[in-house]
Design an enzyme around this catalytic site. Structure first.
Site, PDB file in Angstrom:
ATOM      1  N   SER A 134     -12.486 -23.353   5.437  1.00 55.85           N
ATOM      2  CA  SER A 134     -11.724 -23.378   4.194  1.00 55.85           C
ATOM      3  C   SER A 134     -10.810 -22.158   4.109  1.00 55.85           C
ATOM      4  O   SER A 134     -10.966 -21.195   4.848  1.00 55.85           O
ATOM      5  CB  SER A 134     -12.684 -23.398   2.995  1.00 55.85           C
ATOM      6  OG  SER A 134     -11.960 -23.505   1.779  1.00 55.85           O
ATOM      7  N   GLY A 136      -7.295 -22.836   3.505  1.00 55.28           N
ATOM      8  CA  GLY A 136      -5.931 -23.295   3.675  1.00 55.28           C
ATOM      9  C   GLY A 136      -5.225 -22.614   4.827  1.00 55.28           C
ATOM     10  O   GLY A 136      -5.846 -21.940   5.662  1.00 55.28           O
ATOM     11  N   LYS A 184     -19.303 -27.978   3.231  1.00 58.42           N
ATOM     12  CA  LYS A 184     -17.846 -28.105   3.133  1.00 58.42           C
ATOM     13  C   LYS A 184     -17.453 -29.384   2.387  1.00 58.42           C
ATOM     14  O   LYS A 184     -16.483 -29.401   1.622  1.00 58.42           O
ATOM     15  CB  LYS A 184     -17.218 -28.096   4.532  1.00 58.42           C
ATOM     16  CG  LYS A 184     -15.691 -28.246   4.545  1.00 58.42           C
ATOM     17  CD  LYS A 184     -14.990 -27.165   3.721  1.00 58.42           C
ATOM     18  CE  LYS A 184     -13.505 -27.036   3.978  1.00 58.42           C
ATOM     19  NZ  LYS A 184     -12.712 -28.234   4.003  1.00 58.42           N
ATOM     20  N   HIS A 187     -17.923 -28.618  -1.170  1.00 62.21           N
ATOM     21  CA  HIS A 187     -16.837 -27.684  -1.506  1.00 62.21           C
ATOM     22  C   HIS A 187     -15.565 -28.450  -1.832  1.00 62.21           C
ATOM     23  O   HIS A 187     -14.885 -28.184  -2.818  1.00 62.21           O
ATOM     24  CB  HIS A 187     -16.620 -26.736  -0.320  1.00 62.21           C
ATOM     25  CG  HIS A 187     -15.303 -26.015  -0.302  1.00 62.21           C
ATOM     26  ND1 HIS A 187     -14.114 -26.642   0.038  1.00 62.21           N
ATOM     27  CD2 HIS A 187     -14.980 -24.723  -0.563  1.00 62.21           C
ATOM     28  CE1 HIS A 187     -13.125 -25.771  -0.022  1.00 62.21           C
ATOM     29  NE2 HIS A 187     -13.621 -24.598  -0.386  1.00 62.21           N
ATOM     30  N   ASN A 188     -15.232 -29.440  -1.001  1.00 64.40           N
ATOM     31  CA  ASN A 188     -14.010 -30.208  -1.225  1.00 64.40           C
ATOM     32  C   ASN A 188     -14.106 -31.051  -2.490  1.00 64.40           C
ATOM     33  O   ASN A 188     -13.113 -31.239  -3.202  1.00 64.40           O
ATOM     34  CB  ASN A 188     -13.712 -31.088  -0.013  1.00 64.40           C
ATOM     35  CG  ASN A 188     -13.130 -30.293   1.139  1.00 64.40           C
ATOM     36  OD1 ASN A 188     -13.264 -29.081   1.190  1.00 64.40           O
ATOM     37  ND2 ASN A 188     -12.511 -30.967   2.077  1.00 64.40           N
ATOM     38  N   GLU A 191     -13.431 -28.795  -5.237  1.00 65.35           N
ATOM     39  CA  GLU A 191     -11.986 -28.535  -5.223  1.00 65.35           C
ATOM     40  C   GLU A 191     -11.222 -29.643  -5.947  1.00 65.35           C
ATOM     41  O   GLU A 191     -10.288 -29.359  -6.715  1.00 65.35           O
ATOM     42  CB  GLU A 191     -11.525 -28.422  -3.772  1.00 65.35           C
ATOM     43  CG  GLU A 191     -10.038 -28.238  -3.568  1.00 65.35           C
ATOM     44  CD  GLU A 191      -9.675 -28.424  -2.108  1.00 65.35           C
ATOM     45  OE1 GLU A 191      -8.903 -29.351  -1.793  1.00 65.35           O
ATOM     46  OE2 GLU A 191     -10.180 -27.646  -1.276  1.00 65.35           O
TER      47      GLU A 191
END
Length: 313
Positions: A134, A136, A184, A187-188, A191
């Site tokens: 993560s 970006g 992850k 996490h997304n 987000e």
């Protein structure tokens, strides 16, 4: 320290440049040779800037890449989830990776696929780590956040590499096989909800009774407010370039990892209405673009370089 790296898309390209700056020798391969050549050109500037930059070694076949790497080999995959990962794994096995070599999947794979791949490779003596990445494009270029799953002893072996990839304190062992991609995935999902709440908030501001400066609002919220953070800073940047986001359509895109999060939440009997609603909004944006969608699309472009649908005329 030498690392094999496969996949030179936006994230992979940036990560390799960062690794070179950190003094890591990187052997790169990509299915499209043009991306290898483009990276080679940009790597020259890194060589001049960094005092002790790593060496970039280009390989135009997987066999060539394997030959450049010393045993036990460490190879990082940064390719799209699903079939591309399985295909690349099979090609690497055919090319000769074997006992004690370490394969890392740093993309957005579904964690159950990662558990399956771990078992398949274990039978052949190859170690496998699933790593959620993560931060970006800026994180990839300057130090990412990485979430690691797999055998802890293998994590410890590659820890020096991970500490080069990651920002300070940004490389964390999450647990056994699948744990990195599971964390992850969630996490997304989180987000999605954060992006959508910002989008909805600014749509209310957009339709309100005042002529507001959205760049100034985002700047204000970045200084001391409860909602301050990188996403708000990126929103300030987006509004600075396009004050009312008039140049883009409110079509968001994405949705795969959020869908996985909802699927697993149902399996675990966990209520996740915010993430679920955010996913539905993304789907609806394909046919009914909104200002909220513009905000989310603009943010995704800022942090990940994701394509936005340009407004015609």
């Amino acid at each position: 320290m030498k690392l094999g790296f496969i996949g030179l898309g936006r994230m992979g390209h940036a990560m390799v440049l960062h690794l070179l700056e950190q003094g890591v020798d990187v052997v790169v391969f990509n299915r499209t040779a043009g991306k290898i050549d483009a990276l080679s050109q940009e790597a020259e500037s890194v060589k001049h800037k960094a005092e002790s930059s790593g060496k970039l070694i280009t390989a135009y076949t997987i066999d060539e890449m394997i030959k450049w790497l010393d045993k036990p080999r460490i190879i990082w995959l940064m390719v799209p989830q699903g079939k591309p990962v399985d295909e690349m794994m099979e090609k690497l096995l055919s090319a000769g990776i074997g006992k004690e070599d370490i394969l890392i999947d740093g993309g957005n794979s579904f964690y159950k696929d990662s558990i399956r791949r771990y078992q398949q490779l274990k039978e052949k003596g190859v170690h496998f780590l699933d790593i959620g990445t993560s931060g970006g494009l800026e994180g990839a270029r300057n130090g990412a956040c990485v979430m690691v799953g797999g055998d802890k002893k293998i994590y410890e072996k590659v820890r020096p590499v991970l500490e080069k990839v990651a920002i300070h304190d940004g490389a964390t062992y999450m647990g056994p096989s699948g744990a990195g991609h599971f964390v992850k995935m969630v996490h997304n999902g989180v987000e999605y909800g954060m992006l959508e709440s910002l989008g909805e908030g600014f749509e209310i501001l957009f339709n309100g009774p005042y002529q507001l400066n959205f760049e100034e609002i985002a700047k204000n919220w970045s200084h001391g407010s409860v909602v301050r953070g990188w996403l708000v800073e990126l929103l300030e940047r987006a509004f600075a370039a396009d004050p009312k986001l008039e140049k883009i359509e409110g079509v968001i895109g994405g949705g795969t990892t959020g869908g996985w999060t909802i699927e697993i939440a149902k399996e675990l009997n966990v209520s996740a209405p915010v993430i679920a609603d955010s996913l539905e909004v993304r789907k609806k944006s394909l046919s009914k673009p909104t200002f909220s969608g513009k905000v989310v699309a603009a943010l995704r472009r800022e942090f990940g370089g994701h394509e936005v649908k340009k407004r015609k005329g």
